[in-house]
Write a protein that holds these residues in place. Structure first.
Motif, PDB file in Angstrom:
ATOM      1  N   LYS A  86       0.853  -1.196   0.000  1.00 42.40           N
ATOM      2  CA  LYS A  86       0.000   0.000   0.000  1.00 42.40           C
ATOM      3  C   LYS A  86       0.884   1.239   0.000  1.00 42.40           C
ATOM      4  O   LYS A  86       1.777   1.383   0.832  1.00 42.40           O
ATOM      5  CB  LYS A  86      -0.912   0.011   1.222  1.00 42.40           C
ATOM      6  CG  LYS A  86      -1.889  -1.134   1.234  1.00 42.40           C
ATOM      7  CD  LYS A  86      -2.783  -1.088   2.443  1.00 42.40           C
ATOM      8  CE  LYS A  86      -3.745  -2.259   2.414  1.00 42.40           C
ATOM      9  NZ  LYS A  86      -4.588  -2.290   3.608  1.00 42.40           N
ATOM     10  N   ASP A  87       0.618   2.140  -0.938  1.00 39.40           N
ATOM     11  CA  ASP A  87       1.385   3.379  -1.038  1.00 39.40           C
ATOM     12  C   ASP A  87       1.092   4.298   0.138  1.00 39.40           C
ATOM     13  O   ASP A  87      -0.040   4.383   0.608  1.00 39.40           O
ATOM     14  CB  ASP A  87       1.061   4.112  -2.339  1.00 39.40           C
ATOM     15  CG  ASP A  87       1.704   3.460  -3.544  1.00 39.40           C
ATOM     16  OD1 ASP A  87       2.606   2.618  -3.360  1.00 39.40           O
ATOM     17  OD2 ASP A  87       1.302   3.793  -4.668  1.00 39.40           O
ATOM     18  N   ILE A  88       2.126   4.988   0.584  1.00 36.78           N
ATOM     19  CA  ILE A  88       1.977   5.984   1.643  1.00 36.78           C
ATOM     20  C   ILE A  88       1.701   7.316   0.950  1.00 36.78           C
ATOM     21  O   ILE A  88       2.483   7.745   0.102  1.00 36.78           O
ATOM     22  CB  ILE A  88       3.245   6.071   2.510  1.00 36.78           C
ATOM     23  CG1 ILE A  88       3.512   4.711   3.165  1.00 36.78           C
ATOM     24  CG2 ILE A  88       3.112   7.156   3.559  1.00 36.78           C
ATOM     25  CD1 ILE A  88       4.828   4.639   3.902  1.00 36.78           C
ATOM     26  N   PRO A  89       0.591   8.001   1.275  1.00 33.36           N
ATOM     27  CA  PRO A  89       0.251   9.249   0.582  1.00 33.36           C
ATOM     28  C   PRO A  89       1.236  10.375   0.896  1.00 33.36           C
ATOM     29  O   PRO A  89       1.828  10.425   1.970  1.00 33.36           O
ATOM     30  CB  PRO A  89      -1.153   9.579   1.091  1.00 33.36           C
ATOM     31  CG  PRO A  89      -1.372   8.729   2.285  1.00 33.36           C
ATOM     32  CD  PRO A  89      -0.422   7.590   2.232  1.00 33.36           C
ATOM     33  N   ASN A  90       1.390  11.289  -0.048  1.00 36.31           N
ATOM     34  CA  ASN A  90       2.348  12.391   0.092  1.00 36.31           C
ATOM     35  C   ASN A  90       1.973  13.380   1.183  1.00 36.31           C
ATOM     36  O   ASN A  90       2.832  13.953   1.824  1.00 36.31           O
ATOM     37  CB  ASN A  90       2.480  13.145  -1.233  1.00 36.31           C
ATOM     38  CG  ASN A  90       3.272  12.378  -2.250  1.00 36.31           C
ATOM     39  OD1 ASN A  90       3.981  11.447  -1.921  1.00 36.31           O
ATOM     40  ND2 ASN A  90       3.141  12.771  -3.497  1.00 36.31           N
ATOM     41  N   GLU A  96       2.759   9.218  11.020  1.00 38.15           N
ATOM     42  CA  GLU A  96       1.486   8.509  10.904  1.00 38.15           C
ATOM     43  C   GLU A  96       1.664   7.083  10.399  1.00 38.15           C
ATOM     44  O   GLU A  96       0.866   6.213  10.718  1.00 38.15           O
ATOM     45  CB  GLU A  96       0.539   9.271   9.974  1.00 38.15           C
ATOM     46  CG  GLU A  96       0.072  10.594  10.517  1.00 38.15           C
ATOM     47  CD  GLU A  96      -0.779  11.357   9.520  1.00 38.15           C
ATOM     48  OE1 GLU A  96      -1.275  10.731   8.558  1.00 38.15           O
ATOM     49  OE2 GLU A  96      -0.947  12.578   9.702  1.00 38.15           O
ATOM     50  N   HIS A  97       2.696   6.839   9.595  1.00 38.38           N
ATOM     51  CA  HIS A  97       2.899   5.509   9.013  1.00 38.38           C
ATOM     52  C   HIS A  97       4.238   4.881   9.386  1.00 38.38           C
ATOM     53  O   HIS A  97       4.382   3.663   9.312  1.00 38.38           O
ATOM     54  CB  HIS A  97       2.824   5.585   7.486  1.00 38.38           C
ATOM     55  CG  HIS A  97       1.462   5.933   6.980  1.00 38.38           C
ATOM     56  ND1 HIS A  97       0.478   5.002   6.792  1.00 38.38           N
ATOM     57  CD2 HIS A  97       0.923   7.128   6.638  1.00 38.38           C
ATOM     58  CE1 HIS A  97      -0.611   5.599   6.342  1.00 38.38           C
ATOM     59  NE2 HIS A  97      -0.362   6.893   6.240  1.00 38.38           N
ATOM     60  N   LEU A  98       5.226   5.695   9.762  1.00 39.01           N
ATOM     61  CA  LEU A  98       6.586   5.196   9.958  1.00 39.01           C
ATOM     62  C   LEU A  98       7.166   5.684  11.270  1.00 39.01           C
ATOM     63  O   LEU A  98       6.737   6.692  11.815  1.00 39.01           O
ATOM     64  CB  LEU A  98       7.492   5.691   8.818  1.00 39.01           C
ATOM     65  CG  LEU A  98       7.057   5.407   7.385  1.00 39.01           C
ATOM     66  CD1 LEU A  98       7.910   6.208   6.426  1.00 39.01           C
ATOM     67  CD2 LEU A  98       7.175   3.936   7.097  1.00 39.01           C
TER      68      LEU A  98
END
Length: 113
Positions: A86-90, A96-98
């Motif tokens: 799943k791509d991480i949005p810009n 939030e993700h990492l």
């Protein structure tokens, strides 16, 4: 017997033409002129060391992509971060993700050589 010989020669020519087509398509698939690309699993620590930059977890993903873009000479839209496909949005913040030790897939492609 002459009919069989002509059929065999036709079959041989068909086999040769098919094998030639297969090799030309294969060479077309492998030949990528003026393309540079890469993908690898990295952490934010790895990126900080490789690009000699400070990474703040409150920065956006796009900010980090701009730093990578400057080093790799490729557009920001050609750089992708993804976790489990799943791509991480810009627009989101890195935290939030990492975190600094989470592995993710960094993929980049440059249209210019």
């Amino acid at each position: 017997t002459n009919n069989n010989r002509s059929n065999n020669s036709n079959n041989n020519s068909k086999v040769k033409s098919v094998s030639l087509k297969a090799t030309t398509t294969m060479s077309r698939a492998l030949y990528l002129p003026n393309r540079r690309r890469g993908h690898k699993y990295v952490t934010l620590d790895d990126i900080a060391l490789e690009y000699a930059c400070v990474i703040n977890l409150s920065d956006t993903v796009e900010t980090l992509k701009q730093k990578i873009s400057a080093q790799k000479f490729c557009p920001v839209q050609n750089i992708k971060f993804s976790i489990m496909g799943k791509d991480i949005p810009n627009g989101c913040q890195l935290k939030e993700h990492l975190d600094l030790h989470t592995r993710f897939l960094l993929t980049w492609a440059s249209p210019l050589a």
